[in-house]
Motif scaffolding. Structure first.
Motif, mmCIF file in Angstrom:
data_model
loop_
_atom_site.group_PDB
_atom_site.id
_atom_site.type_symbol
_atom_site.label_atom_id
_atom_site.label_comp_id
_atom_site.label_asym_id
_atom_site.label_seq_id
_atom_site.Cartn_x
_atom_site.Cartn_y
_atom_site.Cartn_z
ATOM 1 N N GLY A 158 86.471 42.170 33.875
ATOM 2 C CA GLY A 158 85.282 42.138 34.722
ATOM 3 C C GLY A 158 84.422 43.380 34.732
ATOM 4 O O GLY A 158 83.723 43.625 35.723
ATOM 5 N N ALA A 202 79.294 42.472 38.918
ATOM 6 C CA ALA A 202 79.251 41.016 38.857
ATOM 7 C C ALA A 202 80.311 40.377 39.745
ATOM 8 O O ALA A 202 80.056 39.361 40.396
ATOM 9 C CB ALA A 202 79.424 40.559 37.407
ATOM 10 N N GLY A 203 81.497 40.977 39.796
ATOM 11 C CA GLY A 203 82.587 40.404 40.570
ATOM 12 C C GLY A 203 82.314 40.309 42.057
ATOM 13 O O GLY A 203 82.849 39.433 42.746
ATOM 14 N N TYR A 261 79.631 39.329 43.415
ATOM 15 C CA TYR A 261 78.864 38.116 43.657
ATOM 16 C C TYR A 261 79.731 36.881 43.432
ATOM 17 O O TYR A 261 79.632 35.903 44.178
ATOM 18 C CB TYR A 261 77.614 38.124 42.769
ATOM 19 C CG TYR A 261 76.712 39.279 43.160
ATOM 20 C CD1 TYR A 261 75.637 39.087 44.016
ATOM 21 C CD2 TYR A 261 76.980 40.575 42.727
ATOM 22 C CE1 TYR A 261 74.844 40.152 44.420
ATOM 23 C CE2 TYR A 261 76.199 41.639 43.132
ATOM 24 C CZ TYR A 261 75.130 41.429 43.975
ATOM 25 O OH TYR A 261 74.360 42.478 44.387
ATOM 26 N N ALA A 262 80.595 36.940 42.427
ATOM 27 C CA ALA A 262 81.504 35.818 42.185
ATOM 28 C C ALA A 262 82.408 35.581 43.391
ATOM 29 O O ALA A 262 82.692 34.433 43.760
ATOM 30 C CB ALA A 262 82.344 36.087 40.940
ATOM 31 N N ALA A 263 82.859 36.657 44.028
ATOM 32 C CA ALA A 263 83.776 36.531 45.163
ATOM 33 C C ALA A 263 83.109 35.907 46.383
ATOM 34 O O ALA A 263 83.786 35.396 47.281
ATOM 35 C CB ALA A 263 84.347 37.902 45.521
ATOM 36 N N PHE A 294 81.007 33.295 46.223
ATOM 37 C CA PHE A 294 80.658 31.894 46.004
ATOM 38 C C PHE A 294 81.525 30.930 46.824
ATOM 39 O O PHE A 294 81.008 29.967 47.399
ATOM 40 C CB PHE A 294 80.767 31.549 44.514
ATOM 41 C CG PHE A 294 79.765 32.254 43.630
ATOM 42 C CD1 PHE A 294 78.576 32.757 44.149
ATOM 43 C CD2 PHE A 294 80.011 32.417 42.276
ATOM 44 C CE1 PHE A 294 77.651 33.414 43.342
ATOM 45 C CE2 PHE A 294 79.100 33.059 41.455
ATOM 46 C CZ PHE A 294 77.916 33.553 41.986
ATOM 47 N N TYR A 295 82.840 31.176 46.861
ATOM 48 C CA TYR A 295 83.730 30.245 47.567
ATOM 49 C C TYR A 295 83.433 30.170 49.067
ATOM 50 O O TYR A 295 83.187 29.074 49.597
ATOM 51 C CB TYR A 295 85.192 30.611 47.305
ATOM 52 C CG TYR A 295 86.171 29.781 48.099
ATOM 53 C CD1 TYR A 295 86.346 28.426 47.830
ATOM 54 C CD2 TYR A 295 86.926 30.344 49.128
ATOM 55 C CE1 TYR A 295 87.240 27.653 48.557
ATOM 56 C CE2 TYR A 295 87.820 29.589 49.867
ATOM 57 C CZ TYR A 295 87.972 28.242 49.572
ATOM 58 O OH TYR A 295 88.848 27.484 50.302
ATOM 59 N N THR A 302 73.463 37.714 49.621
ATOM 60 C CA THR A 302 73.396 38.799 48.634
ATOM 61 C C THR A 302 72.341 39.832 49.029
ATOM 62 O O THR A 302 71.883 40.606 48.195
ATOM 63 C CB THR A 302 73.048 38.225 47.244
ATOM 64 O OG1 THR A 302 71.793 37.552 47.322
ATOM 65 C CG2 THR A 302 74.119 37.243 46.778
#
Length: 355
Positions: free
Chosen positions: A70, A199-200, A202-204, A206-207, A236
């Motif tokens: 990542g 980036a990580g 933002y991924a975290a 999503f759920y 965000t």
């Protein structure tokens, strides 16, 4: 295609353009990209010759470290065109500085200023036609860097790719935004990477955001990871709260991104005589103000939307609707800031930079 050399940048021009196929009045944010991109590789400790080339997919080894560990960071910027067809950037020095702060936190190499700024300027000059005039039109800029070194060893990469993409954008209309205040999930933790545009991060999100969406909320207002009593960010974006006639926003920290729109709004509000307090804001304060009728506004602040008003929030299964008003700090500050960005009023702050 034609190839040339410009200020140590190798430029290969696309044989054709996509611009005539784009409906600039009906753009989905971040989905259409210009004809060219900027790219510069970092290999074995050295930055290579930067290139501008036609936008196209590229190949990566399946073991590239970005996929496994990542190492990926990015920035969000915008370019604007004034009535005289000049192209302007908004506080690009702040984006450059924050990009390298993110790189440092993710054990990635710093991008030299001449690579970042010269590359961006040359790319914008080449794609000038994609920057449309008018308040509400802009060219969104996405600089990013990924780890391209191969091997699944749990170590920082030795090779990286820095790129800049351009995407035409219209005004960001998100519609009515209702938010859920987080009681369990956190965006970031002390000692973590919340202050980096990694980036990580933002991924975290999503759920828990998907869970909120299922309950009828568009976004989540994140709270601190330890006590969940302090309000931190909205989705965000950085977030502001107006209680009576004072604007409150949380201080930046290891958990909170140092937003460029955020810091601009703080300065702009002060210049407009609006009282701003930068301090931890408690969930209990917000709930009490909503019950007393002194909570006037909540709005997010970020590059894409500039300001996104929030119509109400839910906490512990109780929904609090905010009063509706046309004379809001959000609308006033957004107009002032976008007028500066679009060169419709004088930039007394020195924030805009001509390309």
């Amino acid at each position: 295609m034609s190839t040339s050399q410009n200020q140590q940048i190798q430029i290969t021009k696309a044989a054709t353009t996509k611009i005539n196929d784009v409906d600039f009045d009906n753009l989905t944010f971040g989905s259409v990209f210009t004809d060219h991109l900027f790219e510069c590789d970092y290999i074995n400790g050295e930055w290579q010759t930067p290139v501008i080339k036609p936008y196209a997919p590229f190949l990566l080894d399946p073991s590239a470290r970005v996929f496994h560990y990542g190492q990926a960071i990015f920035e969000g910027m915008k370019a604007y065109k004034d009535d005289a067809n000049a192209v302007w950037l908004f506080r690009p020095d702040e984006n450059f500085k924050r990009f390298n702060n993110s790189a440092s936190r993710m054990a990635m190499p710093s991008v030299p200023e001449n690579v970042f700024m010269n590359g961006l300027n040359e790319l914008l000059k080449l794609e000038e036609a994609w920057v449309k005039k008018g308040n509400g039109s802009s060219l969104y800029i996405r600089p990013f860097m990924i780890a391209t070194g191969t091997g699944v060893m749990a170590n920082p990469s030795d090779n990286y790719k820095f790129m800049i993409l351009l995407s035409p954008a219209k005004a960001y209309y998100a519609g009515e935004v209702k938010v859920l205040i987080a009681e369990h999930f956190s965006r970031a933790a002390n000692g973590g990477i919340g202050a980096a545009k990694a980036a990580g991060n933002y991924a975290a999100q999503f759920y828990p955001t998907n869970l909120a969406n299922k309950e009828g909320f568009q976004q989540v207002i994140w709270t601190d990871d330890t006590t969940h009593t302090k309000l931190e960010e909205a989705g965000t974006m950085n977030v502001f709260f107006r209680i009576k006639d004072t604007l409150f926003t949380a201080p930046t920290s290891e958990r909170i991104l140092d937003g460029i729109t955020r810091k601009s709004l703080i300065e702009l509000a002060a210049s407009e005589g609006i009282n701003v307090e930068v301090r931890p804001v408690l969930v209990a304060e917000l709930v009490a103000a909503a019950k007393e009728g002194t909570l006037k506004e909540i709005f997010g602040a970020g590059t894409a939307a500039v300001i996104s008003p929030i119509s109400g929030f839910s906490y512990q299964d109780v929904y609090y609707e905010l009063p509706k008003s046309e004379d809001t700090y959000a609308s006033h500050l957004k107009e002032k800031l976008t007028n500066i960005q679009n060169k419709l009023t004088e930039d007394t702050f020195g924030w805009t930079v001509k390309v």
